[in-house]
Design a protein around this motif. Structure first.
Motif, PDB file in Angstrom:
ATOM      1  N   MET B 113       0.806  -1.217   0.000  1.00 38.81           N
ATOM      2  CA  MET B 113       0.000   0.000   0.000  1.00 38.81           C
ATOM      3  C   MET B 113       0.834   1.260   0.000  1.00 38.81           C
ATOM      4  SD  MET B 113      -3.407  -0.744   2.047  1.00 38.81           S
ATOM      5  CE  MET B 113      -2.723   0.138   3.401  1.00 38.81           C
ATOM      6  N   ILE B 114       2.012   1.165   0.530  1.00 32.86           N
ATOM      7  CA  ILE B 114       2.814   2.381   0.631  1.00 32.86           C
ATOM      8  C   ILE B 114       3.904   2.462  -0.417  1.00 32.86           C
ATOM      9  CG2 ILE B 114       4.409   3.620   2.120  1.00 32.86           C
ATOM     10  CD1 ILE B 114       2.767   2.750   4.463  1.00 32.86           C
ATOM     11  N   ALA B 115       4.481   1.332  -0.764  1.00 30.59           N
ATOM     12  CA  ALA B 115       5.684   1.400  -1.598  1.00 30.59           C
ATOM     13  C   ALA B 115       5.591   0.697  -2.939  1.00 30.59           C
ATOM     14  CB  ALA B 115       6.859   0.815  -0.831  1.00 30.59           C
ATOM     15  N   GLU B 116       4.751  -0.310  -3.051  1.00 28.12           N
ATOM     16  CA  GLU B 116       4.774  -1.103  -4.271  1.00 28.12           C
ATOM     17  C   GLU B 116       4.172  -0.339  -5.454  1.00 28.12           C
ATOM     18  OE1 GLU B 116       3.555  -5.673  -5.417  1.00 28.12           O
ATOM     19  OE2 GLU B 116       3.856  -5.075  -3.353  1.00 28.12           O
ATOM     20  N   PRO B 117       4.887  -0.260  -6.517  1.00 28.52           N
ATOM     21  CA  PRO B 117       4.431   0.530  -7.666  1.00 28.52           C
ATOM     22  C   PRO B 117       3.405  -0.246  -8.466  1.00 28.52           C
ATOM     23  CG  PRO B 117       6.469  -0.519  -8.215  1.00 28.52           C
ATOM     24  CD  PRO B 117       6.126  -0.968  -6.813  1.00 28.52           C
ATOM     25  N   GLU B 123      -2.334   4.030  -8.135  1.00 23.30           N
ATOM     26  CA  GLU B 123      -1.389   5.003  -7.597  1.00 23.30           C
ATOM     27  C   GLU B 123      -2.130   6.191  -6.987  1.00 23.30           C
ATOM     28  OE1 GLU B 123       1.649   3.859  -7.967  1.00 23.30           O
ATOM     29  OE2 GLU B 123       2.493   5.436  -6.704  1.00 23.30           O
ATOM     30  N   LEU B 127      -1.866   7.835  -3.149  1.00 22.88           N
ATOM     31  CA  LEU B 127      -1.632   9.232  -2.818  1.00 22.88           C
ATOM     32  C   LEU B 127      -2.525   9.672  -1.660  1.00 22.88           C
ATOM     33  CD1 LEU B 127      -0.506  12.017  -3.292  1.00 22.88           C
ATOM     34  CD2 LEU B 127      -2.216  12.342  -5.076  1.00 22.88           C
ATOM     35  N   ARG B 130      -1.103   8.324   1.548  1.00 21.90           N
ATOM     36  CA  ARG B 130       0.099   9.074   1.913  1.00 21.90           C
ATOM     37  C   ARG B 130      -0.246  10.482   2.399  1.00 21.90           C
ATOM     38  NH1 ARG B 130       4.879   7.876   0.686  1.00 21.90           N
ATOM     39  NH2 ARG B 130       5.451   5.982  -0.436  1.00 21.90           N
ATOM     40  N   GLU B 131      -1.111  11.129   1.687  1.00 21.69           N
ATOM     41  CA  GLU B 131      -1.468  12.496   2.078  1.00 21.69           C
ATOM     42  C   GLU B 131      -2.218  12.491   3.404  1.00 21.69           C
ATOM     43  OE1 GLU B 131      -3.450  14.227  -1.266  1.00 21.69           O
ATOM     44  OE2 GLU B 131      -1.566  15.012  -2.069  1.00 21.69           O
TER      45      GLU B 131
END
Lengths: 217, 217, 217, 217
Positions: B113-117, B123, B127, B130-131
């Motif tokens: 959820m945070i790093a995998e592209p 995506e 965001l 993350r935000e």
DNA sequence: CATGAATGAGCCTTCATTCAT
DNA sequence: GATGAATGAAGGCTCATTCAT
């Protein structure tokens, strides 16, 4: 009778190899590992797909070498920085600064190299990079602790914290589809340094603890 | 009768939807996005592959919703934590603690959820998550700054640093193929809290600066 | 001087050609046609891949010549054996013995040359070999028939029967992944000779016929 | 809720599976294993390439099943023939007759199934077929030997001789690009039977031995 | 609506053949 | 002539998506 390999030919071969590596690096930097198909790499390098296999036995090996190269370069620079004269924490700060300054120019690649999940073969190289970071940062922290400059701590975990604190502000914003503006580069560097330096110097652990709910992610 | 049937049907539909989301979440947590094929999701949910497309227009949308749901849940918990009584930094510490405690149990999912592209559509949801983290952490820092508890800083960037410092020690070890031992969970939480708390309280930015080489990543 | 150089060059060319043929033969014997790629042949011959095409217009032509050479050599030996003094059937027995004895040492090559399906161009050469066997064996049978030693029969078909009876016990075991043990070589030869000799001498055709079901393979 | 699979659907699936097997069999019979690419099989079966993989996990498994099916059918018929009433040699003659009669209609397939080298997975199935032939023929010979009808011999090797003598006259001529004319079918059968029957009954082993040269193949 | 078989584009890899050096 | 790097057409296989039942 074998013809002597001329410098020119050898050069072309080396160039080709570098072209492929550069093409792969560029594609990974642009769209991650997913975008770096062999066909795309070959096209980017201006060669045929089959040619890639003259230089690399498999896609995984190619990507592993991309990572290996980047890691070697990266760790060499950071090691050199870490080996300078001066107090450990000053050197650690310099390492952070160098890392951030360099990574700002290669955000997507940095992300891919540090966080993107891939083939086990490639993963092995990522491990080398990660451990390299941790080793360099951990050694400097250990030195500072030995000096009595900072209190003892679990430097292995703290090293990961530093890596995260350095890389996250750089790659996180990528999700927005727009890279942070160039004018922000100085702010980024300054704030990250401030953050890491502070984290290492102060010892306020477990202060002001609140009860908190727990649960699953 | 007609009404009850409608209700029952609506319920079954909603159940199906949840089943699919749960199945996708479980698969991602288990093996990352790569392991979550539509066929696997359907099998895990106990339905036919085609049925997935009755509820989600595409794989990307399904995954986006998985992320959206997880983000909603996650941010709700953190927001609640952040809204508790007490000084801002204590609450921030609690937020960090909650995040880490929860993420330790769901490393793979947290990583995804945070790093995998992934796909651009997915995506976008990342965001939001993350935000959300940055908003919560930033607000608490702003409050602490307003109180005069800590000196002013760029809280947007600092929030990312915190996220990185929290998540990196958790997901980093995944690259080594071995999850950190359970007995280390307490050490992880303690060290991360110490790191973040210290980073916020002290103001030693730009101390002991060394010159450092620059270059490309 | 010019003459000697020409001779030397011609010699080297001829040597190269033989090297390539020998390399191809060795590879086919070792791993069948599948293992004999042009690159492998060149490597085995100690030359460049492109050089192979100076001597042979295509892979098929090269393999055809390998077969042609082996056939020539093989048939020459068998012809010589067949041309010895003595009664036809004794000579035929000798031919069988020679064939089996030689083939035991080159099972894989024998298999490839007699049974392995390949390119049509190569197939044509295989025909030559097969027909050569049939011609030699048929001629001896015809002689024995003319002598009155054995009753008349369709020697063309019978020749194929002999070839099959000779080669099958040799190549069949290859399918089991284990070559028949060396100690069995004598048994093989003895049993095959007994079988073929008996087949030719007795005339029990169509004895004890049973009705039998028919159908497709 | 799962719909009950209708007979029609099940039938279509079974038909599809059979279509694929039939397509593979047809292509192998027409041009050997090399001609049976997955794309060709799919085209021949009138389906998409991917569909093949719904029924068979890999090309090797598909081919293995083609072989397995043919072997099962073939060995069943021969076993039944071998189990009939009558003296062993008469039954063996019937087995030979059945084999030849059936194989005449499927020469290329018979060749592929008995001699063509392929993937190890497929090879395992070929072994079953070969051993099946040997078992049936060997058992009948053993019975005849036990009866005292024919002298003792190495029936394992002799069985291979029979297989070779049966198959060679059928597949050998394929090299000529033209199958033996239909009018020859009777001649083929008659001559092969005569050959095999004679080979088993007479005992003239090692008669009239000549010295013979030896060498490599 | 659910089903799951069918589709086919796309990926990695191999290898016969060509051609600039 | 020799070299061997380059080519690119296949081939096997996967999987998101569609659609007849």
């Amino acid at each position: 009778m074998a013809y002597r390999r001329t410098t020119a030919v050898a050069q072309r071969l080396a160039d080709n190899r570098d072209q492929i590596l550069a093409a792969a690096r560029a594609l990974i930097a642009r769209g991650g590992f997913a975008a770096a198909t062999i066909a795309a790499v070959a096209a980017e390098a201006g060669i045929a797909t089959g040619t890639v296999y003259r230089y690399f036995p498999s896609k995984a090996e190619l990507f592993a070498e991309v990572l290996r190269d980047a890691a070697r370069r990266e760790l060499a620079v950071l090691s050199e920085t870490a080996a300078a004269d001066g107090p450990p924490l000053a050197r650690l700060d310099a390492v952070v600064s160098v890392f951030v300054t360099r990574a700002i120019r290669g955000q997507r690649l940095a992300h891919a190299m540090i966080a993107e999940p891939v083939d086990p073969t490639v993963e092995a190289e990522r491990l080398v990079l990660r451990e390299g970071y941790a080793r360099i940062l951990g050694a400097l922290m250990d030195a500072a602790i030995a000096e009595g400059t900072i209190p003892p701590r679990n430097t292995e975990i703290a090293a990961d914290c530093i890596v995260g604190a350095m890389i996250e502000p750089l790659i996180g914003p990528l999700a927005k589809g727009k890279v942070r503006k160039k004018t922000q580069a100085d702010d980024l560097l300054a704030e990250i340094r401030r953050f890491v330096n502070a984290a290492l110097r102060a010892d306020t652990a477990n202060a002001n603890v609140l009860d908190f709910p727990k649960g699953e992610f």
